[in-house]
Write a protein that holds these residues in place. Structure first.
Motif, PDB file in Angstrom:
ATOM      1  N   LYS A   1       0.834  -1.208   0.000  1.00  0.00           N
ATOM      2  CA  LYS A   1       0.000   0.000   0.000  1.00  0.00           C
ATOM      3  C   LYS A   1       0.869   1.259   0.000  1.00  0.00           C
ATOM      4  O   LYS A   1       0.591   2.219  -0.732  1.00  0.00           O
ATOM      5  CB  LYS A   1      -0.933  -0.010   1.207  1.00  0.00           C
ATOM      6  CG  LYS A   1      -1.865   1.186   1.260  1.00  0.00           C
ATOM      7  CD  LYS A   1      -3.015   0.977   2.238  1.00  0.00           C
ATOM      8  CE  LYS A   1      -2.543   0.867   3.655  1.00  0.00           C
ATOM      9  NZ  LYS A   1      -3.703   0.818   4.602  1.00  0.00           N
ATOM     10  N   GLN A   2       1.920   1.246   0.778  1.00  0.00           N
ATOM     11  CA  GLN A   2       2.847   2.380   0.802  1.00  0.00           C
ATOM     12  C   GLN A   2       3.603   2.501  -0.519  1.00  0.00           C
ATOM     13  O   GLN A   2       3.843   3.615  -1.017  1.00  0.00           O
ATOM     14  CB  GLN A   2       3.825   2.214   1.961  1.00  0.00           C
ATOM     15  CG  GLN A   2       4.780   3.383   2.149  1.00  0.00           C
ATOM     16  CD  GLN A   2       5.714   3.174   3.327  1.00  0.00           C
ATOM     17  OE1 GLN A   2       5.678   2.143   3.995  1.00  0.00           O
ATOM     18  NE2 GLN A   2       6.568   4.159   3.578  1.00  0.00           N
ATOM     19  N   HIS A   3       3.936   1.354  -1.120  1.00  0.00           N
ATOM     20  CA  HIS A   3       4.672   1.331  -2.390  1.00  0.00           C
ATOM     21  C   HIS A   3       3.857   1.969  -3.510  1.00  0.00           C
ATOM     22  O   HIS A   3       4.412   2.656  -4.384  1.00  0.00           O
ATOM     23  CB  HIS A   3       5.006  -0.122  -2.729  1.00  0.00           C
ATOM     24  CG  HIS A   3       5.787  -0.311  -3.991  1.00  0.00           C
ATOM     25  ND1 HIS A   3       7.080   0.144  -4.163  1.00  0.00           N
ATOM     26  CD2 HIS A   3       5.448  -0.914  -5.169  1.00  0.00           C
ATOM     27  CE1 HIS A   3       7.505  -0.167  -5.380  1.00  0.00           C
ATOM     28  NE2 HIS A   3       6.533  -0.812  -6.008  1.00  0.00           N
ATOM     29  N   PHE A   4       2.514   1.758  -3.477  1.00  0.00           N
ATOM     30  CA  PHE A   4       1.645   2.284  -4.532  1.00  0.00           C
ATOM     31  C   PHE A   4       0.977   3.595  -4.146  1.00  0.00           C
ATOM     32  O   PHE A   4       0.125   4.105  -4.890  1.00  0.00           O
ATOM     33  CB  PHE A   4       0.561   1.252  -4.869  1.00  0.00           C
ATOM     34  CG  PHE A   4       1.033   0.110  -5.722  1.00  0.00           C
ATOM     35  CD1 PHE A   4       1.008   0.205  -7.100  1.00  0.00           C
ATOM     36  CD2 PHE A   4       1.503  -1.050  -5.147  1.00  0.00           C
ATOM     37  CE1 PHE A   4       1.446  -0.838  -7.896  1.00  0.00           C
ATOM     38  CE2 PHE A   4       1.944  -2.105  -5.922  1.00  0.00           C
ATOM     39  CZ  PHE A   4       1.916  -2.007  -7.307  1.00  0.00           C
ATOM     40  N   SER A   5       1.348   4.175  -2.995  1.00  0.00           N
ATOM     41  CA  SER A   5       0.648   5.359  -2.488  1.00  0.00           C
ATOM     42  C   SER A   5       0.814   6.584  -3.385  1.00  0.00           C
ATOM     43  O   SER A   5      -0.012   7.502  -3.342  1.00  0.00           O
ATOM     44  CB  SER A   5       1.140   5.691  -1.076  1.00  0.00           C
ATOM     45  OG  SER A   5       2.536   5.969  -1.071  1.00  0.00           O
ATOM     46  N   ASP A   6       1.863   6.610  -4.212  1.00  0.00           N
ATOM     47  CA  ASP A   6       2.084   7.778  -5.064  1.00  0.00           C
ATOM     48  C   ASP A   6       1.242   7.747  -6.335  1.00  0.00           C
ATOM     49  O   ASP A   6       1.191   8.760  -7.057  1.00  0.00           O
ATOM     50  CB  ASP A   6       3.568   7.897  -5.422  1.00  0.00           C
ATOM     51  CG  ASP A   6       4.095   6.666  -6.148  1.00  0.00           C
ATOM     52  OD1 ASP A   6       3.526   5.584  -5.938  1.00  0.00           O
ATOM     53  OD2 ASP A   6       5.076   6.801  -6.907  1.00  0.00           O
ATOM     54  N   ILE A   7       0.580   6.608  -6.626  1.00  0.00           N
ATOM     55  CA  ILE A   7      -0.206   6.531  -7.864  1.00  0.00           C
ATOM     56  C   ILE A   7      -1.675   6.190  -7.621  1.00  0.00           C
ATOM     57  O   ILE A   7      -2.470   6.191  -8.562  1.00  0.00           O
ATOM     58  CB  ILE A   7       0.387   5.495  -8.844  1.00  0.00           C
ATOM     59  CG1 ILE A   7       0.428   4.098  -8.221  1.00  0.00           C
ATOM     60  CG2 ILE A   7       1.768   5.923  -9.310  1.00  0.00           C
ATOM     61  CD1 ILE A   7       0.869   3.024  -9.205  1.00  0.00           C
TER      62      ILE A   7
ATOM     63  N   THR B   1      -5.082   6.087  -4.327  1.00  0.00           N
ATOM     64  CA  THR B   1      -5.520   6.300  -2.952  1.00  0.00           C
ATOM     65  C   THR B   1      -5.599   4.966  -2.213  1.00  0.00           C
ATOM     66  O   THR B   1      -5.547   3.891  -2.830  1.00  0.00           O
ATOM     67  CB  THR B   1      -6.899   6.968  -2.919  1.00  0.00           C
ATOM     68  OG1 THR B   1      -7.872   6.058  -3.470  1.00  0.00           O
ATOM     69  CG2 THR B   1      -6.896   8.261  -3.727  1.00  0.00           C
ATOM     70  N   ASP B   2      -5.765   5.042  -0.889  1.00  0.00           N
ATOM     71  CA  ASP B   2      -5.877   3.818  -0.092  1.00  0.00           C
ATOM     72  C   ASP B   2      -7.100   3.002  -0.486  1.00  0.00           C
ATOM     73  O   ASP B   2      -7.040   1.766  -0.551  1.00  0.00           O
ATOM     74  CB  ASP B   2      -5.950   4.168   1.402  1.00  0.00           C
ATOM     75  CG  ASP B   2      -4.619   4.655   1.947  1.00  0.00           C
ATOM     76  OD1 ASP B   2      -3.618   4.604   1.200  1.00  0.00           O
ATOM     77  OD2 ASP B   2      -4.589   5.097   3.114  1.00  0.00           O
TER      78      ASP B   2
ATOM     79  N   LYS C   1       5.540  -1.327 -10.642  1.00  0.00           N
ATOM     80  CA  LYS C   1       4.266  -0.783 -10.140  1.00  0.00           C
ATOM     81  C   LYS C   1       3.140  -0.964 -11.149  1.00  0.00           C
ATOM     82  O   LYS C   1       2.389  -0.028 -11.463  1.00  0.00           O
ATOM     83  CB  LYS C   1       4.411   0.699  -9.782  1.00  0.00           C
ATOM     84  CG  LYS C   1       5.362   0.962  -8.635  1.00  0.00           C
ATOM     85  CD  LYS C   1       5.362   2.442  -8.247  1.00  0.00           C
ATOM     86  CE  LYS C   1       6.295   2.696  -7.065  1.00  0.00           C
ATOM     87  NZ  LYS C   1       6.291   4.116  -6.650  1.00  0.00           N
TER      88      LYS C   1
END
Length: 476
Positions: free
Chosen positions: A53-59, A61-62, A121
């Motif tokens: 979740k943190q790895h994909f947080s830049d692309i 939302t949660d 990603k």
């Protein structure tokens, strides 16, 4: 003694009983590592939920991540509604050895592709990887059951499958413990790639296992008349001419015609296993997120703590499955065991939200152990050996049909309500449905004189009569 198989068409020797092979336990010692590697890869996304979740947080939302994340399990299961039928058909035509090697290779390829998808990603690549990985994982367990059952069917089948589950649990425990630790110390790429290294070892074990099996088969075929053994299992001696003609035409029998011979009890077992599987693994998919949200908090060590707690459940499953398998071998009672598992599954899901989950996880692990030790091994006694590959494909396809839908439901409920409460309530409902199905299994098994424990032999005559009755009904 020379053994030729119906003009060279049948090379699979499905009816060969290998229970007296003196090296059968050595074969099992290598074979049980195969599922450990497969299940290690299965739980990698759940073990790394927060890190991903943190790895994909830049692309994304949660909320978007939760839906995409649940899709990793749903697409895995949706593809495996159909793919096991290909594997089952190949197994029945070509035997267990070649297909076992194929499925282990799929696990290796799928996990490597998944690690690449995480690196770039791309959920699209990760989904494709989970399809390939799922084909391997969902095929390796039934093929392995089929592979070892000729060695232990007469005495220790439940114990043997229990040992397989013990090592499968070992793989899942290793995932939950080591993957968060590796991600924390060495990064996400290392944590997702370590499964490939594990499965190289599993491929070696598969090669050794199939080599031992080939030696056992060659040795036994020198001393017996395989055709006579095969026909004695299918019918009485005086019926051999008719059975011989039927077996010459066996390759022309469709999957649908074979499925029509499966008893009602088989279909109840398939549905029960699907509900139990979906209920237990549905929780495993959200376990890290659920435990950190409800009980542990969301600090940097919470993922590791949650993984350790879930590892307790897998340890219980692993160590209890051989025990329940031995009990089923020794005393029977598989139908009653299903009811016990259904009760434990339902109650544990209810209590997970309200009581600190240590005891609930133990109960859930016990329910999972009973399901693998009893109904899963009971399938061997419900169909004839040359139909076993497709029969297990039906079971796998059934629970994947259910499991392809339920993780999406769980993810949508979490995204909509912002809490895992309703997701957990839904999993409790699945546990209740498995309990109701278990009661129906018990009722039907009493009618069938304890068929699920192998106490009633299915002869070719009864199977053909079943086919004829179903055909007459269709014509009417």
């Amino acid at each position: 003694m020379e053994n030729k198989q119906d003009d060279g068409k049948d090379k699979t020797f499905h009816f060969l009983n290998k229970g007296h092979f003196k090296f059968r336990w050595i074969l099992l010692g290598f074979c049980i590592w195969i599922v450990a590697g497969a299940f290690f890869c299965f739980d990698v996304p759940a073990a790394l939920h927060n890190t991903l979740k943190q790895h994909f947080s830049d692309i994304m939302t949660d909320g978007e991540f939760e839906i995409y994340f649940s899709g990793l399990y749903s697409i895995y299961s949706f593809a495996n509604i159909f793919l096991p039928f290909i594997t089952g058909r190949l197994r029945d035509a070509m035997g267990d050895r070649m297909i076992l090697l194929q499925t282990v290779s799929f696990v290796f390829i799928g996990q490597g592709l998944f690690a690449y998808g995480v690196m770039i990603k791309s959920f699209i690549v990760m989904y494709l990887a989970r399809i390939i990985l799922g084909w391997g994982i969902e095929s390796v367990q039934p093929i392995q059951t089929s592979f070892v059952s000729p060695y232990f069917k007469d005495d220790y089948l439940g114990l043997t499958i229990g040992m397989n589950t013990l090592f499968a649990g070992f793989g899942s425990v290793a995932t939950m413990y080591f993957c968060p630790l590796l991600a924390l110390q060495y990064g996400l790429l290392v944590a997702t790639s370590v499964g490939c290294l594990f499965n190289i070892f599993c491929i070696v074990c598969a090669i050794v296992s199939t080599s031992i099996d080939k030696c056992a088969e060659t040795q036994m075929l020198k001393n017996i008349d395989y055709e006579k053994v095969k026909y004695m299992q299918l019918a009485q001696e005086e019926e051999q001419p008719q059975i011989n003609e039927q077996n010459n035409q066996q390759s022309e029998v469709s999957i649908y015609e074979q499925m029509k011979t499966y008893p009602k009890l088989f279909w109840l077992v398939a549905i029960y296993f699907g509900l139990n599987y979906s209920s237990v693994l549905g929780f495993i998919n959200i376990s890290v997120g659920f435990l950190t949200e409800r009980w542990l908090g969301e600090d940097e060590d919470s993922e590791l703590k949650a993984g350790e707690m879930v590892a307790i459940m897998w340890l219980i499953t692993g160590f209890f499955t051989p025990i329940f398998g031995f009990i089923a071998d020794k005393y029977g009672g598989r139908a009653s065991h299903c009811i016990i598992a259904g009760i434990l599954c339902f109650v544990s899901h209810i209590t997970l939200w309200y009581i600190y989950p240590f005891l609930s996880l133990i109960a859930l692990g016990t329910a999972n152990a009973i399901a693998y030790a009893s109904p899963w091994t009971g399938v061997v006694y419900l169909v004839r050996p040359d139909y076993l590959g497709k029969a297990y494909a039906v079971v796998v396809g059934t629970y994947n049909a259910l499991f392809s839908i339920f993780p999406i439901v769980v993810g949508v409920l979490r995204a909509y309500y912002g809490s895992y409460y309703y997701s957990q309530l839904f999993l409790s409902f699945l546990g209740l449905c498995s309990l109701i199905t278990a009661i129906l299994i018990k009722i039907e098994d009493v009618k069938q004189e304890n068929l699920i424990d192998g106490n009633k032999i299915i002869s070719a005559t009864s199977i053909e009569e079943n086919c004829k009755q179903n055909t007459d009904c269709d014509q009417k």
